[in-house]
Design a protein around this motif. Structure first.
Motif, short mmCIF file in Angstrom:
data_model
loop_
_atom_site.label_atom_id
_atom_site.label_comp_id
_atom_site.label_asym_id
_atom_site.label_seq_id
_atom_site.Cartn_x
_atom_site.Cartn_y
_atom_site.Cartn_z
N LEU A 52 0.83 -1.20 0.00
CA LEU A 52 0.00 0.00 0.00
C LEU A 52 0.86 1.26 0.00
CD1 LEU A 52 -2.66 -1.19 2.63
CD2 LEU A 52 -2.67 -1.50 0.15
N SER A 53 2.09 1.13 -0.52
CA SER A 53 3.04 2.25 -0.52
C SER A 53 2.54 3.46 -1.29
CB SER A 53 4.38 1.81 -1.11
OG SER A 53 4.95 0.80 -0.32
N VAL A 83 2.83 -0.68 4.68
CA VAL A 83 2.23 0.65 4.84
C VAL A 83 3.32 1.59 5.37
CG1 VAL A 83 0.32 1.95 5.84
CG2 VAL A 83 0.06 -0.51 5.46
N LEU A 88 -1.52 6.46 7.57
CA LEU A 88 -2.30 5.27 7.20
C LEU A 88 -2.08 4.14 8.20
CD1 LEU A 88 -2.00 5.18 3.30
CD2 LEU A 88 -3.90 6.01 4.69
N ARG A 89 -0.84 3.98 8.68
CA ARG A 89 -0.58 2.96 9.70
C ARG A 89 -1.41 3.23 10.94
NH1 ARG A 89 4.61 3.57 8.58
NH2 ARG A 89 5.12 4.41 10.63
#
Length: 120
Positions: A52-53, A83, A88-89
């Protein structure tokens, strides 16, 4: 082998199936995302990585698509999320995703985990 489907690219790296997902994962595209990842599912893989980079935002329906993939598997293969974005994390942490997925900042960490170098 590598397969592209708009927001999802799928490839096999040795015995690991890797999904690279990009863009904004929201209600408007969550069904396409879910259909793509479920359609690409390889039950012979020994592990799965969702990279999801390049995801810039995600809502609950985007998270739901990832959960749909989990339900499709038999639960014996590890599923990792890559991630690197701290925001987002944090969202995944609030949603308690670390209780069901292994979450890493890099692809290398996820590959090491799947190959037994970090899951003891």
């Amino acid at each position: 082998m590598s397969i592209n489907h708009e927001m999802v690219q799928q490839k096999q790296i040795a015995d690991v199936q890797v999904f690279t997902i990009q863009g904004i994962l929201k209600y408007e595209n969550s069904k396409d995302l879910k259909d793509s990842i479920l359609g690409f599912y390889n039950q012979e893989a020994n592990g799965f990585i969702f990279d999801l980079s390049t995801v810039t935002a995600i809502d609950s329906t985007g998270m739901g698509a990832l959960l749909s993939f989990l339900k499709k598997t038999d639960g014996t293969q590890p599923i990792c999320l890559v991630v690197p974005d701290s925001f987002l994390r944090e969202l995944f942490s609030i949603a308690k995703f670390e209780q069901i997925f292994s979450i890493f900042e890099t692809m290398e960490q996820a590959m090491q985990f799947i190959h037994g170098e970090g899951n003891n």
